[in-house]
Design a protein around this motif. Structure first.
Motif, mmCIF file in Angstrom:
data_model
loop_
_atom_site.group_PDB
_atom_site.id
_atom_site.type_symbol
_atom_site.label_atom_id
_atom_site.label_comp_id
_atom_site.label_asym_id
_atom_site.label_seq_id
_atom_site.Cartn_x
_atom_site.Cartn_y
_atom_site.Cartn_z
ATOM 1 N N GLY A 26 -10.721 47.610 55.695
ATOM 2 C CA GLY A 26 -11.702 47.677 56.450
ATOM 3 C C GLY A 26 -12.802 46.725 56.165
ATOM 4 O O GLY A 26 -13.759 46.496 56.699
ATOM 5 N N ILE A 27 -12.522 45.559 55.119
ATOM 6 C CA ILE A 27 -13.513 44.640 54.888
ATOM 7 C C ILE A 27 -13.590 43.781 55.795
ATOM 8 O O ILE A 27 -14.760 43.162 56.137
ATOM 9 N N VAL A 28 -12.390 43.333 56.318
ATOM 10 C CA VAL A 28 -12.472 42.290 57.380
ATOM 11 C C VAL A 28 -11.338 42.785 58.610
ATOM 12 O O VAL A 28 -10.434 43.582 58.371
ATOM 13 N N ASP A 29 -11.611 42.170 59.597
ATOM 14 C CA ASP A 29 -10.739 42.392 60.923
ATOM 15 C C ASP A 29 -9.913 41.308 60.972
ATOM 16 O O ASP A 29 -10.228 40.143 60.515
ATOM 17 N N LEU A 30 -8.817 41.519 62.150
ATOM 18 C CA LEU A 30 -8.104 40.138 62.155
ATOM 19 C C LEU A 30 -8.795 39.234 63.270
ATOM 20 O O LEU A 30 -8.741 37.964 62.799
ATOM 21 N N ALA A 31 -9.821 39.332 63.824
ATOM 22 C CA ALA A 31 -10.529 38.449 64.867
ATOM 23 C C ALA A 31 -11.279 37.573 63.359
ATOM 24 O O ALA A 31 -11.528 36.500 63.672
ATOM 25 N N ARG A 32 -12.028 38.409 62.494
ATOM 26 C CA ARG A 32 -12.728 37.602 61.584
ATOM 27 C C ARG A 32 -11.918 36.754 60.782
ATOM 28 O O ARG A 32 -12.153 35.676 60.456
ATOM 29 N N LEU A 33 -10.714 37.008 60.234
ATOM 30 C CA LEU A 33 -9.875 36.574 59.431
ATOM 31 C C LEU A 33 -9.553 35.154 60.593
ATOM 32 O O LEU A 33 -8.990 34.122 59.712
ATOM 33 N N ARG A 34 -9.140 35.250 61.522
ATOM 34 C CA ARG A 34 -8.687 34.183 62.552
ATOM 35 C C ARG A 34 -9.815 33.153 62.646
ATOM 36 O O ARG A 34 -9.778 31.903 62.633
ATOM 37 N N MET A 53 -0.739 27.329 50.347
ATOM 38 C CA MET A 53 -1.749 28.447 50.406
ATOM 39 C C MET A 53 -2.137 28.771 51.718
ATOM 40 O O MET A 53 -2.357 29.782 52.244
ATOM 41 N N TYR A 54 -2.373 27.741 52.552
ATOM 42 C CA TYR A 54 -2.952 28.066 54.055
ATOM 43 C C TYR A 54 -1.696 28.591 54.887
ATOM 44 O O TYR A 54 -1.954 29.304 55.640
ATOM 45 N N LEU A 55 -0.484 28.185 54.749
ATOM 46 C CA LEU A 55 0.473 28.774 55.351
ATOM 47 C C LEU A 55 0.645 30.067 55.197
ATOM 48 O O LEU A 55 0.923 30.848 55.870
ATOM 49 N N LEU A 56 0.576 30.380 53.666
ATOM 50 C CA LEU A 56 0.435 31.926 53.275
ATOM 51 C C LEU A 56 -0.651 32.783 54.032
ATOM 52 O O LEU A 56 -0.223 33.841 54.286
ATOM 53 N N TYR A 57 -1.553 32.010 53.907
ATOM 54 C CA TYR A 57 -2.917 32.750 54.860
ATOM 55 C C TYR A 57 -2.398 33.040 56.150
ATOM 56 O O TYR A 57 -2.685 34.236 56.635
ATOM 57 N N GLU A 58 -1.754 32.084 56.732
ATOM 58 C CA GLU A 58 -1.096 32.391 58.269
ATOM 59 C C GLU A 58 -0.341 33.587 58.360
ATOM 60 O O GLU A 58 -0.094 34.308 59.047
ATOM 61 N N LEU A 59 0.611 33.525 57.253
ATOM 62 C CA LEU A 59 1.529 34.676 57.043
ATOM 63 C C LEU A 59 0.914 35.897 56.967
ATOM 64 O O LEU A 59 1.320 36.848 57.242
ATOM 65 N N GLY A 60 -0.265 35.798 56.066
ATOM 66 C CA GLY A 60 -1.014 37.341 56.026
ATOM 67 C C GLY A 60 -1.670 37.596 57.284
ATOM 68 O O GLY A 60 -1.736 38.853 57.611
ATOM 69 N N ALA A 110 1.084 39.653 59.113
ATOM 70 C CA ALA A 110 1.362 40.716 58.548
ATOM 71 C C ALA A 110 0.332 41.726 58.768
ATOM 72 O O ALA A 110 0.376 42.861 59.168
ATOM 73 N N VAL A 111 -1.053 41.304 58.961
ATOM 74 C CA VAL A 111 -2.131 42.083 59.422
ATOM 75 C C VAL A 111 -1.776 42.521 60.828
ATOM 76 O O VAL A 111 -1.995 43.980 61.190
ATOM 77 N N ARG A 112 -1.304 41.552 61.503
ATOM 78 C CA ARG A 112 -1.059 41.977 62.970
ATOM 79 C C ARG A 112 -0.105 42.878 63.331
ATOM 80 O O ARG A 112 -0.148 43.831 64.011
ATOM 81 N N TRP A 113 0.851 42.787 62.197
ATOM 82 C CA TRP A 113 2.058 43.743 62.466
ATOM 83 C C TRP A 113 1.964 45.027 61.841
ATOM 84 O O TRP A 113 2.577 46.160 62.297
ATOM 85 N N LEU A 114 1.348 45.020 60.598
ATOM 86 C CA LEU A 114 1.185 46.197 59.825
ATOM 87 C C LEU A 114 -0.081 47.020 60.052
ATOM 88 O O LEU A 114 -0.162 48.287 59.941
ATOM 89 N N ILE A 115 -1.364 46.466 60.014
ATOM 90 C CA ILE A 115 -2.535 46.876 60.090
ATOM 91 C C ILE A 115 -3.040 47.224 61.558
ATOM 92 O O ILE A 115 -3.642 48.275 61.687
ATOM 93 N N ALA A 116 -2.932 46.167 62.269
ATOM 94 C CA ALA A 116 -3.721 46.373 63.713
ATOM 95 C C ALA A 116 -3.148 47.357 64.322
ATOM 96 O O ALA A 116 -3.862 48.277 65.054
ATOM 97 N N PRO A 117 -1.921 47.561 64.486
ATOM 98 C CA PRO A 117 -1.375 49.021 65.047
ATOM 99 C C PRO A 117 -1.846 49.956 64.712
ATOM 100 O O PRO A 117 -2.180 51.270 65.493
ATOM 101 N N ARG A 118 -1.877 50.353 63.402
ATOM 102 C CA ARG A 118 -2.221 51.553 62.692
ATOM 103 C C ARG A 118 -3.697 51.662 63.082
ATOM 104 O O ARG A 118 -4.052 52.865 63.294
ATOM 105 N N ILE A 119 -4.647 50.533 62.972
ATOM 106 C CA ILE A 119 -5.912 51.132 63.505
ATOM 107 C C ILE A 119 -6.132 51.485 64.972
ATOM 108 O O ILE A 119 -6.839 52.321 65.224
ATOM 109 N N ALA A 120 -5.317 50.881 65.755
ATOM 110 C CA ALA A 120 -5.383 51.208 67.145
ATOM 111 C C ALA A 120 -4.927 52.416 67.187
ATOM 112 O O ALA A 120 -5.486 53.493 68.159
ATOM 113 N N THR A 121 -3.964 53.090 66.546
ATOM 114 C CA THR A 121 -3.604 54.403 66.569
ATOM 115 C C THR A 121 -4.358 55.430 66.437
ATOM 116 O O THR A 121 -4.747 56.320 66.938
ATOM 117 N N VAL A 122 -5.312 55.117 65.058
ATOM 118 C CA VAL A 122 -6.376 55.967 64.912
ATOM 119 C C VAL A 122 -7.232 55.844 65.693
ATOM 120 O O VAL A 122 -8.037 57.138 66.065
#
Length: 245
Positions: free
Chosen positions: A181-189, A221-228, A231-243
């Motif tokens: 919960g330190i950052v969200d997807l919008a902030r990361l983008r 490193m930047y490409l891996l950031y985009e991969l991250g 991963a946040v979109r697939w793994l974290i965002a749906p879980r937050i929306a469910t909660v």
């Protein structure tokens, strides 16, 4: 109070058992690798040896280096190869205290951490080191023989492997920050431009002093950031929306 002490004691016993199993794995691998330690060093030295000037070679400046340096490399390889078992023992120790949702997230993160570290080391060996040694050979002053000490070479390569292995953990760090919960997807983008600057800044400090090596780390490193982010979109965002619902 007595039950608490009993529980702590049992956990310490289990921790000792897990540590012994991890150490035994590394020791067995080390014993198995000792007969081929010199061959392992030859493979490790190949990116440099292939780019040395004609007649140049690696040297040993200490009496014990021809024996201790391959032995040290064998230990590093044993630790490297035994890392799956070490992580499994760590997981077996901490997993009983995790919630089911935490376990579902932790499992892929542990696997990704290991695979990305291996990928970073392989990237450094097959791409970065040959480019760096080509640069070093090209800028060697005239009249100077490029002959590197075998122990110094091992320390340099291990440092490069460790640095690239850590830098390739960018997706894992991104997912952990989002999950905490330190950052969200919008902030990361929104901080992509700063990530680009940070990637080039970090690579300028930890890569050999040539522009090719710096770019070869900064871009992944930047490409891996985009991969991250994916991963946040697939793994974290749906879980937050469910909660939230």
């Amino acid at each position: 109070m007595e039950s608490l002490q009993t529980g702590v004691f049992s956990h310490l016993l289990e921790l000792r058992s897990r540590l012994i199993k991890a150490a035994a794995t590394v020791l067995l691998l080390l014993v198995a690798l000792l007969p081929v330690a010199n061959r392992l060093y030859s493979l490790l030295a190949a990116p440099l040896v292939a780019r040395l000037p004609h007649g140049a070679h690696l040297i040993a400046t200490e009496v014990t280096s021809p024996f201790l340096t391959p032995l040290k490399l064998a230990f590093y390889v044993a630790l490297f190869a035994g890392m799956p078992v070490i992580l499994y023992q760590l997981w077996a120790f901490i997993s009983p205290g995790l919630y089911k949702s935490e376990k579902r997230l932790a499992r892929p993160l542990l696997v990704a951490t290991l695979l990305l570290f291996y990928l970073g080391c392989a990237f450094a060996y097959f791409l970065v080191l040959p480019a760096a040694f080509r640069f070093f050979a090209a800028v060697t002053p005239g009249g100077v023989e490029m002959m590197t000490d075998i122990n110094h070479y091992l320390d340099f390569v291990m440092l490069v492997f460790f640095a690239f292995g850590l830098c390739f953990e960018v997706p894992v760090v991104v997912v952990i920050l989002a999950a905490a919960g330190i950052v969200d997807l919008a902030r990361l983008r929104g901080v992509r431009r700063y990530v680009v600057v940070g990637a080039f800044t970090i690579s300028s400090f930890i890569t050999p002093p040539d522009i090719t090596s710096m770019i070869m780390l900064a871009v992944p490193m930047y490409l891996l950031y985009e991969l991250g982010l994916l991963a946040v979109r697939w793994l974290i965002a749906p879980r937050i929306a469910t909660v939230e619902t």
